[in-house]
Write an enzyme that holds these catalytic residues in place. Structure first.
Site, PDB file in Angstrom:
ATOM      1  N   LYS A   1       0.830  -1.214   0.000  1.00 42.57           N
ATOM      2  CA  LYS A   1       0.000   0.000   0.000  1.00 42.57           C
ATOM      3  C   LYS A   1       0.864   1.263   0.000  1.00 42.57           C
ATOM      4  O   LYS A   1       2.060   1.225   0.313  1.00 42.57           O
ATOM      5  CB  LYS A   1      -0.935  -0.026   1.214  1.00 42.57           C
ATOM      6  CG  LYS A   1      -1.928  -1.209   1.177  1.00 42.57           C
ATOM      7  CD  LYS A   1      -2.977  -1.114   2.284  1.00 42.57           C
ATOM      8  CE  LYS A   1      -3.953  -2.268   2.203  1.00 42.57           C
ATOM      9  NZ  LYS A   1      -5.074  -2.117   3.188  1.00 42.57           N
TER      10      LYS A   1
ATOM     11  N   TYR B   1     -12.375  -1.740  -4.326  1.00 36.81           N
ATOM     12  CA  TYR B   1     -12.914  -1.954  -2.975  1.00 36.81           C
ATOM     13  C   TYR B   1     -14.436  -1.856  -2.919  1.00 36.81           C
ATOM     14  O   TYR B   1     -15.000  -1.629  -1.844  1.00 36.81           O
ATOM     15  CB  TYR B   1     -12.276  -0.956  -2.005  1.00 36.81           C
ATOM     16  CG  TYR B   1     -10.863  -1.347  -1.596  1.00 36.81           C
ATOM     17  CD1 TYR B   1     -10.632  -2.460  -0.784  1.00 36.81           C
ATOM     18  CD2 TYR B   1      -9.760  -0.594  -2.012  1.00 36.81           C
ATOM     19  CE1 TYR B   1      -9.358  -2.818  -0.400  1.00 36.81           C
ATOM     20  CE2 TYR B   1      -8.464  -0.957  -1.633  1.00 36.81           C
ATOM     21  CZ  TYR B   1      -8.277  -2.063  -0.818  1.00 36.81           C
ATOM     22  OH  TYR B   1      -7.015  -2.425  -0.426  1.00 36.81           O
TER      23      TYR B   1
ATOM     24  N   ASN C   1      -2.296  -0.049   6.704  1.00 37.88           N
ATOM     25  CA  ASN C   1      -1.779  -1.314   7.245  1.00 37.88           C
ATOM     26  C   ASN C   1      -0.860  -2.079   6.278  1.00 37.88           C
ATOM     27  O   ASN C   1      -0.806  -3.305   6.288  1.00 37.88           O
ATOM     28  CB  ASN C   1      -2.930  -2.193   7.750  1.00 37.88           C
ATOM     29  CG  ASN C   1      -3.906  -2.581   6.661  1.00 37.88           C
ATOM     30  OD1 ASN C   1      -3.780  -2.142   5.528  1.00 37.88           O
ATOM     31  ND2 ASN C   1      -4.876  -3.400   7.003  1.00 37.88           N
TER      32      ASN C   1
ATOM     33  N   HIS D   1      -2.125  -5.473   1.226  1.00 44.04           N
ATOM     34  CA  HIS D   1      -3.400  -6.149   0.942  1.00 44.04           C
ATOM     35  C   HIS D   1      -3.134  -7.609   0.633  1.00 44.04           C
ATOM     36  O   HIS D   1      -2.123  -7.938   0.010  1.00 44.04           O
ATOM     37  CB  HIS D   1      -4.071  -5.490  -0.274  1.00 44.04           C
ATOM     38  CG  HIS D   1      -5.228  -6.274  -0.819  1.00 44.04           C
ATOM     39  ND1 HIS D   1      -6.506  -6.157  -0.301  1.00 44.04           N
ATOM     40  CD2 HIS D   1      -5.305  -7.201  -1.804  1.00 44.04           C
ATOM     41  CE1 HIS D   1      -7.311  -6.979  -0.966  1.00 44.04           C
ATOM     42  NE2 HIS D   1      -6.607  -7.624  -1.886  1.00 44.04           N
TER      43      HIS D   1
ATOM     44  N   GLU E   1      -9.249  -9.973  -8.431  1.00 47.18           N
ATOM     45  CA  GLU E   1      -8.255  -8.920  -8.209  1.00 47.18           C
ATOM     46  C   GLU E   1      -7.081  -9.025  -9.186  1.00 47.18           C
ATOM     47  O   GLU E   1      -6.533  -8.017  -9.629  1.00 47.18           O
ATOM     48  CB  GLU E   1      -7.789  -8.985  -6.746  1.00 47.18           C
ATOM     49  CG  GLU E   1      -8.918  -8.575  -5.795  1.00 47.18           C
ATOM     50  CD  GLU E   1      -8.639  -8.855  -4.322  1.00 47.18           C
ATOM     51  OE1 GLU E   1      -9.515  -8.559  -3.503  1.00 47.18           O
ATOM     52  OE2 GLU E   1      -7.554  -9.370  -3.983  1.00 47.18           O
TER      53      GLU E   1
HETATM   54  P1  IDP Z   1      -8.237  -6.950   5.058  1.00 45.00           P
HETATM   55  O1  IDP Z   1      -7.373  -5.975   4.266  1.00 45.00           O
HETATM   56  O2  IDP Z   1      -7.488  -7.529   6.236  1.00 45.00           O
HETATM   57  O3  IDP Z   1      -8.865  -8.003   4.184  1.00 45.00           O
HETATM   58  P2  IDP Z   1     -10.825  -5.670   5.092  1.00 45.00           P
HETATM   59  O4  IDP Z   1     -11.855  -5.900   6.140  1.00 45.00           O
HETATM   60  O5  IDP Z   1     -11.037  -6.307   3.752  1.00 45.00           O
HETATM   61  O6  IDP Z   1      -9.410  -6.100   5.703  1.00 45.00           O
HETATM   62  O7  IDP Z   1     -10.678  -4.099   4.910  1.00 45.00           O
HETATM   63  C1  IDP Z   1      -9.985  -3.563   3.803  1.00 45.00           C
HETATM   64  C2  IDP Z   1      -9.038  -2.494   4.308  1.00 45.00           C
HETATM   65  O8  IDP Z   1      -9.807  -1.411   4.821  1.00 45.00           O
HETATM   66  C3  IDP Z   1      -8.121  -2.916   5.455  1.00 45.00           C
HETATM   67  O9  IDP Z   1      -6.941  -3.520   5.007  1.00 45.00           O
HETATM   68  C4  IDP Z   1      -7.860  -1.611   6.172  1.00 45.00           C
HETATM   69  O10 IDP Z   1      -6.762  -0.908   5.590  1.00 45.00           O
HETATM   70  C5  IDP Z   1      -9.116  -0.816   5.920  1.00 45.00           C
HETATM   71  N1  IDP Z   1      -9.990  -0.864   7.101  1.00 45.00           N
HETATM   72  C6  IDP Z   1     -10.681  -1.923   7.568  1.00 45.00           C
HETATM   73  N2  IDP Z   1     -11.379  -1.605   8.666  1.00 45.00           N
HETATM   74  C7  IDP Z   1     -11.146  -0.293   8.881  1.00 45.00           C
HETATM   75  C8  IDP Z   1     -11.589   0.632   9.898  1.00 45.00           C
HETATM   76  O11 IDP Z   1     -12.375   0.295  10.796  1.00 45.00           O
HETATM   77  N3  IDP Z   1     -11.111   1.910   9.796  1.00 45.00           N
HETATM   78  C9  IDP Z   1     -10.250   2.301   8.796  1.00 45.00           C
HETATM   79  N4  IDP Z   1      -9.812   1.468   7.849  1.00 45.00           N
HETATM   80  C10 IDP Z   1     -10.243   0.184   7.889  1.00 45.00           C
HETATM   81 MG    MG Z   2     -10.165  -7.784   2.596  1.00 48.05          MG
END
Ligand code: IDP
Ligand code: MG
Length: 140
Positions: free
Chosen positions: A11, A51, A114, A117, A128
């Protein structure tokens, strides 16, 4: 039977912090073969499409803005049991909850930023991969 391919993006935060090299090293050391790799930047509209599954979530706009804010590194990875093993390697979505040694524990700044992905199912991995690479000439 589970598939042998998954999709990842390093990212914008991790790219900006200089972590492309260390993250690719963790990925290959863990036994994943990189079979396609491209540094690019998503437009806001591309990030919205990528997304779309999250479009009702409160963090959707923040996520789309962040993911289109700078360069990413997109890759297709190959390994037995790729999706599940890669999710284990990257760690929990929230880096505060990610296990020691995982990519998110090592390189993430926050839940929103984070680092990386990873596809969550074979079906989404295929979607994807097509999204990022189908129009490019790749061999795998
Ligand atoms: P993942 O990346 O672990 O699969 P997902 O639930 O698919 O997690 O969410 C996609 C991305 O959205 C996450 O990687 C994170 O960067 C962001 N995200 C998820 N939950 C939150 C939140 O509560 N606040 C802000 N960003 C979030
Ligand atoms: Mg996800």
């Amino acid at each position: 039977m589970s598939g042998n391919k998954t999709f990842t993006m390093i990212k914008p935060g991790a790219v900006g912090n200089g972590f492309i090299g260390p993250i690719l090293d963790k990925i290959t050391t863990a036994g994943f073969k990189i079979i396609a790799l491209r540094m690019t930047q998503m437009t806001k509209s591309e990030a919205e499409d990528f997304y779309d599954v999250h479009n009702e979530r409160p963090f959707y706009e923040e996520l789309v803005d962040f993911m289109s804010s700078g360069p990413i590194v997109a890759a297709v990875l190959e390994k037995e049991n790729a999706v599940e093993d890669f999710r284990t390697l990257i760690g929990a979505t929230n880096p505060d909850e990610a296990a020691e040694g995982t990519i998110r524990k090592l390189y993430a700044e926050s839940l929103g930023h984070n680092a990386i992905h990873g596809s969550d199912s074979d079906e989404n991995a295929e979607r994807e991969i097509v999204f990022h690479f189908a129009t490019k000439k790749i061999f795998y």
